[in-house]
Design a protein around this motif. Structure first.
Motif, PDB file in Angstrom:
ATOM      1  N   SER A   3      -7.581   3.811  -9.239  1.00  0.00           N
ATOM      2  CA  SER A   3      -8.594   4.643  -7.767  1.00  0.00           C
ATOM      3  C   SER A   3      -8.814   3.208  -7.883  1.00  0.00           C
ATOM      4  O   SER A   3      -8.786   2.875  -6.062  1.00  0.00           O
ATOM      5  N   MET A   4      -9.508   2.568  -8.676  1.00  0.00           N
ATOM      6  CA  MET A   4     -10.157   1.788  -8.208  1.00  0.00           C
ATOM      7  C   MET A   4      -9.486   0.343  -8.017  1.00  0.00           C
ATOM      8  O   MET A   4     -10.004  -0.552  -7.528  1.00  0.00           O
ATOM      9  N   ALA A   5      -8.437   0.346  -8.595  1.00  0.00           N
ATOM     10  CA  ALA A   5      -7.083  -0.762  -8.281  1.00  0.00           C
ATOM     11  C   ALA A   5      -7.017  -0.293  -6.770  1.00  0.00           C
ATOM     12  O   ALA A   5      -6.941  -1.534  -5.863  1.00  0.00           O
ATOM     13  N   ASN A   6      -6.676   0.850  -6.439  1.00  0.00           N
ATOM     14  CA  ASN A   6      -5.958   0.737  -5.168  1.00  0.00           C
ATOM     15  C   ASN A   6      -7.810   0.471  -4.212  1.00  0.00           C
ATOM     16  O   ASN A   6      -6.937   0.130  -2.759  1.00  0.00           O
ATOM     17  N   PHE A   7      -8.242   1.007  -4.403  1.00  0.00           N
ATOM     18  CA  PHE A   7      -9.826   0.660  -3.473  1.00  0.00           C
ATOM     19  C   PHE A   7     -10.393  -0.636  -3.644  1.00  0.00           C
ATOM     20  O   PHE A   7     -10.107  -1.247  -2.545  1.00  0.00           O
ATOM     21  N   LEU A   8     -10.069  -1.777  -4.790  1.00  0.00           N
ATOM     22  CA  LEU A   8     -10.177  -3.063  -4.200  1.00  0.00           C
ATOM     23  C   LEU A   8      -8.982  -3.861  -3.708  1.00  0.00           C
ATOM     24  O   LEU A   8      -9.480  -4.967  -2.827  1.00  0.00           O
ATOM     25  N   THR A   9      -7.969  -3.371  -3.630  1.00  0.00           N
ATOM     26  CA  THR A   9      -7.272  -3.959  -2.920  1.00  0.00           C
ATOM     27  C   THR A   9      -7.057  -3.503  -1.343  1.00  0.00           C
ATOM     28  O   THR A   9      -6.477  -4.514  -0.389  1.00  0.00           O
ATOM     29  N   THR A  10      -7.373  -2.030  -1.326  1.00  0.00           N
ATOM     30  CA  THR A  10      -7.657  -2.115   0.426  1.00  0.00           C
ATOM     31  C   THR A  10      -8.796  -2.801   0.838  1.00  0.00           C
ATOM     32  O   THR A  10      -9.049  -3.881   2.544  1.00  0.00           O
ATOM     33  N   LEU A  11     -10.239  -3.149  -0.007  1.00  0.00           N
ATOM     34  CA  LEU A  11     -11.177  -4.308  -0.027  1.00  0.00           C
ATOM     35  C   LEU A  11     -10.398  -5.252   0.650  1.00  0.00           C
ATOM     36  O   LEU A  11     -10.525  -6.189   1.507  1.00  0.00           O
ATOM     37  N   THR A  12      -9.573  -6.026   0.316  1.00  0.00           N
ATOM     38  CA  THR A  12      -8.549  -7.024  -0.268  1.00  0.00           C
ATOM     39  C   THR A  12      -7.857  -7.205   0.884  1.00  0.00           C
ATOM     40  O   THR A  12      -8.457  -8.169   1.490  1.00  0.00           O
ATOM     41  N   ASN A  13      -7.905  -6.108   1.597  1.00  0.00           N
ATOM     42  CA  ASN A  13      -6.674  -5.819   2.603  1.00  0.00           C
ATOM     43  C   ASN A  13      -7.429  -6.232   3.579  1.00  0.00           C
ATOM     44  O   ASN A  13      -7.731  -7.221   4.468  1.00  0.00           O
ATOM     45  N   LEU A  14      -8.990  -5.457   4.090  1.00  0.00           N
ATOM     46  CA  LEU A  14      -9.997  -5.475   4.949  1.00  0.00           C
ATOM     47  C   LEU A  14     -10.243  -7.372   4.907  1.00  0.00           C
ATOM     48  O   LEU A  14     -10.427  -7.468   5.852  1.00  0.00           O
ATOM     49  N   LYS A  15     -10.348  -7.866   3.588  1.00  0.00           N
ATOM     50  CA  LYS A  15     -11.353  -8.920   4.114  1.00  0.00           C
ATOM     51  C   LYS A  15      -9.623  -9.911   4.589  1.00  0.00           C
ATOM     52  O   LYS A  15     -10.273 -10.664   5.823  1.00  0.00           O
ATOM     53  N   ASN A  16      -8.625  -9.517   4.289  1.00  0.00           N
ATOM     54  CA  ASN A  16      -7.774 -10.661   5.132  1.00  0.00           C
ATOM     55  C   ASN A  16      -7.371 -10.026   6.631  1.00  0.00           C
ATOM     56  O   ASN A  16      -7.983 -10.833   7.182  1.00  0.00           O
TER      57      ASN A  16
END
Length: 118
Positions: A3-16
């Protein structure tokens, strides 16, 4: 954790998305500042209100996840947001020492052991 990996991926997507849409840097920083503040305040409130989270295993898990989040902020050049997580990281450090609040507790700069004692 997954779940933390998914959250960090979501943050990366938002940053992109923010970068792709040429949103000015101050707005991007403010956006991630709100996320960091929300997470920090939410976790502190949960630690205060939910006794089952005030255990050594929970503190270790929360601390590990927050360290991953702080690392993400630092890698993505959001240093102020990474510093915003310091208080909750220190609270989890104190919880890691549970009933051992004495001279062996690491030096904390944002909170004091008395603030988290039960």
């Amino acid at each position: 954790t997954k779940s933390m990996a998914n959250f960090l991926t979501t943050l990366t997507n938002l940053k992109n998305i923010i970068t792709a849409n040429s949103i000015p840097e101050p707005y991007a920083e403010a956006f991630f500042d709100h996320i960091a503040n929300y997470l920090s305040h939410n976790m502190i409130n949960r630690l205060i209100l939910r006794r089952e989270l005030c255990t050594w295993p929970s503190a270790q898990r929360i601390k590990q996840n927050l360290q991953q989040l702080r690392a993400w902020f630092e890698v993505n050049r959001f240093k102020d947001q990474a510093l915003g997580l310091e208080a909750i990281l220190q609270a989890t450090t104190l919880l890691s020492f549970a009933n051992k609040i004495d001279d062996n507790v690491p030096t904390l700069t944002m909170i004091y052991p008395e603030q988290v004692r039960k």
